[in-house]
Design a protein around this motif. Sequence first.
Motif, mmCIF file in Angstrom:
data_model
loop_
_atom_site.group_PDB
_atom_site.id
_atom_site.type_symbol
_atom_site.label_atom_id
_atom_site.label_comp_id
_atom_site.label_asym_id
_atom_site.label_seq_id
_atom_site.Cartn_x
_atom_site.Cartn_y
_atom_site.Cartn_z
ATOM 1 N N SER A 114 4.602 -20.796 13.809
ATOM 2 C CA SER A 114 4.745 -19.399 13.402
ATOM 3 C C SER A 114 3.520 -18.556 13.750
ATOM 4 O O SER A 114 3.604 -17.327 13.780
ATOM 5 N N ASP A 115 2.378 -19.190 14.002
ATOM 6 C CA ASP A 115 1.172 -18.424 14.321
ATOM 7 C C ASP A 115 1.075 -18.060 15.798
ATOM 8 O O ASP A 115 0.144 -17.360 16.210
ATOM 9 N N VAL A 116 2.014 -18.526 16.614
ATOM 10 C CA VAL A 116 2.055 -18.136 18.031
ATOM 11 C C VAL A 116 2.849 -16.837 18.137
ATOM 12 O O VAL A 116 4.071 -16.824 18.012
ATOM 13 N N ILE A 117 2.146 -15.751 18.361
ATOM 14 C CA ILE A 117 2.772 -14.431 18.443
ATOM 15 C C ILE A 117 3.401 -14.213 19.812
ATOM 16 O O ILE A 117 4.476 -13.638 19.945
ATOM 17 N N LEU A 118 2.722 -14.663 20.847
ATOM 18 C CA LEU A 118 3.238 -14.571 22.210
ATOM 19 C C LEU A 118 2.880 -15.850 22.945
ATOM 20 O O LEU A 118 1.707 -16.156 23.148
ATOM 21 N N GLY A 119 3.913 -16.599 23.316
ATOM 22 C CA GLY A 119 3.706 -17.832 24.068
ATOM 23 C C GLY A 119 4.054 -17.631 25.527
ATOM 24 O O GLY A 119 4.029 -16.512 26.039
ATOM 25 N N PRO A 120 4.378 -18.718 26.242
ATOM 26 C CA PRO A 120 4.692 -18.623 27.664
ATOM 27 C C PRO A 120 5.886 -17.702 27.912
ATOM 28 O O PRO A 120 6.954 -17.880 27.325
ATOM 29 N N SER A 121 5.684 -16.702 28.774
ATOM 30 C CA SER A 121 6.728 -15.725 29.076
ATOM 31 C C SER A 121 6.536 -15.224 30.496
ATOM 32 O O SER A 121 5.400 -15.118 30.969
ATOM 33 N N LYS A 122 7.629 -14.888 31.145
ATOM 34 C CA LYS A 122 7.531 -14.339 32.495
ATOM 35 C C LYS A 122 6.707 -13.051 32.495
ATOM 36 O O LYS A 122 6.954 -12.148 31.699
ATOM 37 N N LEU A 135 -1.009 -14.949 22.661
ATOM 38 C CA LEU A 135 -1.571 -14.348 21.456
ATOM 39 C C LEU A 135 -1.287 -15.257 20.274
ATOM 40 O O LEU A 135 -0.135 -15.626 20.031
ATOM 41 N N ILE A 136 -2.347 -15.631 19.554
ATOM 42 C CA ILE A 136 -2.239 -16.557 18.441
ATOM 43 C C ILE A 136 -2.880 -15.932 17.208
ATOM 44 O O ILE A 136 -3.994 -15.408 17.291
ATOM 45 N N ARG A 137 -2.193 -15.965 16.068
ATOM 46 C CA ARG A 137 -2.752 -15.399 14.838
ATOM 47 C C ARG A 137 -3.683 -16.403 14.173
ATOM 48 O O ARG A 137 -3.329 -17.552 13.926
ATOM 49 N N ILE A 138 -4.901 -15.945 13.898
ATOM 50 C CA ILE A 138 -5.890 -16.743 13.168
ATOM 51 C C ILE A 138 -6.342 -15.906 11.970
ATOM 52 O O ILE A 138 -7.175 -15.007 12.111
ATOM 53 N N GLY A 139 -5.782 -16.168 10.808
ATOM 54 C CA GLY A 139 -6.109 -15.360 9.641
ATOM 55 C C GLY A 139 -5.611 -13.936 9.827
ATOM 56 O O GLY A 139 -4.440 -13.709 10.120
ATOM 57 N N GLU A 140 -6.519 -12.965 9.685
ATOM 58 C CA GLU A 140 -6.153 -11.558 9.820
ATOM 59 C C GLU A 140 -6.361 -11.035 11.242
ATOM 60 O O GLU A 140 -6.154 -9.854 11.505
ATOM 61 N N GLU A 141 -6.764 -11.905 12.154
ATOM 62 C CA GLU A 141 -6.993 -11.506 13.545
ATOM 63 C C GLU A 141 -6.142 -12.334 14.486
ATOM 64 O O GLU A 141 -5.477 -13.288 14.086
ATOM 65 N N ALA A 177 -5.600 -15.685 24.758
ATOM 66 C CA ALA A 177 -6.109 -16.822 25.519
ATOM 67 C C ALA A 177 -5.313 -17.040 26.792
ATOM 68 O O ALA A 177 -4.094 -16.818 26.826
ATOM 69 N N SER A 178 -6.018 -17.492 27.834
ATOM 70 C CA SER A 178 -5.352 -17.754 29.106
ATOM 71 C C SER A 178 -6.140 -18.782 29.903
ATOM 72 O O SER A 178 -7.345 -18.967 29.688
ATOM 73 N N CYS A 179 -5.470 -19.466 30.820
ATOM 74 C CA CYS A 179 -6.179 -20.377 31.729
ATOM 75 C C CYS A 179 -5.627 -20.226 33.137
ATOM 76 O O CYS A 179 -4.465 -19.862 33.333
ATOM 77 N N ASP A 180 -6.492 -20.484 34.118
ATOM 78 C CA ASP A 180 -6.132 -20.368 35.527
ATOM 79 C C ASP A 180 -6.909 -21.386 36.349
ATOM 80 O O ASP A 180 -8.104 -21.596 36.102
ATOM 81 N N PRO A 181 -6.258 -21.990 37.357
ATOM 82 C CA PRO A 181 -6.994 -22.850 38.278
ATOM 83 C C PRO A 181 -7.469 -22.049 39.489
ATOM 84 O O PRO A 181 -6.819 -21.088 39.899
ATOM 85 N N ILE A 182 -8.582 -22.443 40.047
ATOM 86 C CA ILE A 182 -9.029 -21.882 41.321
ATOM 87 C C ILE A 182 -8.905 -22.990 42.360
ATOM 88 O O ILE A 182 -9.672 -23.954 42.374
ATOM 89 N N SER A 183 -7.897 -22.867 43.217
ATOM 90 C CA SER A 183 -7.597 -23.930 44.177
ATOM 91 C C SER A 183 -7.660 -23.473 45.624
ATOM 92 O O SER A 183 -7.699 -24.296 46.536
ATOM 93 N N ALA A 230 -10.876 -16.854 26.253
ATOM 94 C CA ALA A 230 -10.267 -16.319 25.039
ATOM 95 C C ALA A 230 -11.104 -15.182 24.480
ATOM 96 O O ALA A 230 -12.300 -15.071 24.748
ATOM 97 N N GLY A 231 -10.438 -14.334 23.701
ATOM 98 C CA GLY A 231 -11.109 -13.228 23.028
ATOM 99 C C GLY A 231 -10.401 -12.910 21.726
ATOM 100 O O GLY A 231 -9.230 -13.268 21.526
ATOM 101 N N ARG A 232 -11.087 -12.222 20.845
ATOM 102 C CA ARG A 232 -10.583 -11.935 19.504
ATOM 103 C C ARG A 232 -10.173 -10.471 19.396
ATOM 104 O O ARG A 232 -10.826 -9.589 19.946
ATOM 105 N N VAL A 233 -9.083 -10.216 18.660
ATOM 106 C CA VAL A 233 -8.584 -8.843 18.529
ATOM 107 C C VAL A 233 -7.928 -8.663 17.159
ATOM 108 O O VAL A 233 -7.401 -9.617 16.577
#
Length: 335
Positions: free
Chosen positions: A26-34, A40-46, A50-56, A138-141
């Motif tokens: 339930s804390d995953v606000i936005l998961g994998p999507s086209k 976006l993950i809820r941590i308490g009131e914030e 987060a994202s990851c990318d390979p450099i190939s 990752a960053g906090r918002v």
Amino acid sequence: MSFPYGKLHPKFLEKIVFKHLGFKRSDVILGPSKGEDAALIRIGEELIAASCDPISGSIKNVGWLAVNVSANDVATRGVKPSWFLSCILLPKNSKLNVLKMICKQMDLASKKLEIAIIGGHTEVSLGLNHPIVVGFCAGRVKEGKYVTCSKAKPGGKIILTKGAGIEGTAILAIEREKELIKFLGRKIVEKAKNYINLVSVVKEALTAFDFGGVQAMHDPTEGGVLGGLCELADAANLGIKVYENKILVGKETRAICDLFKIDPLKLISSGSLIIVANPEEAEDIVAKLENSGVKASIIGEMLNDPEERYMMTKEGVKKKISIPETDELWKGLER
């Protein structure tokens, strides 16, 4: 079947990847999507973006790009990136100076963006011809203080910063330097190599978001500007209309693409930022970006019908656009 080089087409994500996403929380606000750049993950009131990318596809700037490309994804949420982790994979017989180069590049890029490197993993792996770095950022918002691509609206004006094919121009100029100097001359190639310093969109993403009037932002990486536009349209379930003569293509990008017979609008474009803005505020956002030193222009608008995705060519022809099967970078690197 076998896949082409590069990022998988969204149809395979829907068919396979998105069907195997582990436990639903339930804390995953936005998961994998086209078309979406960062989770976006809820941590308490914030929230955490987060994202990851390979450099190939790059060898000589793999560390620099690993930080910047993953930071870009976080910034498209309107979020300042703060933390970075890396997975560094080295081929057998790698020299110590290769690892030093990668780490120095990550350090420099992170300091420039005020990002802390908080961990990761480094190893020598089987089957590699050159180093690969996978970056996680990752960053906090605060709740509600972000944008997603799905929030783009019909009539929203499409703004593009800097131009098409920025990252691809830099990679090809650096990795194919000797060949390009022979045909294009040193002056053009040196300018093209300097495009590597333009790959961050953190500044313009945060500038635009803080100004206001932004509906959505997207980082057009593999598949180039046209691929990025279609990804954003997929996320919002909308159509798009853009004008080819409004899309900036740098002189150096054009020269390299003409030589390799590749399309600059389908060339990996980290460093470009697609912004969808409220119509009444789009010109003001462009002015704000220009005043901050970032080139920007309105190149089109979002349409209500998701089947309507086209570009008006310089000749006035209505040309349907879609996500490329593979990025033009791989064609250039293989020549």
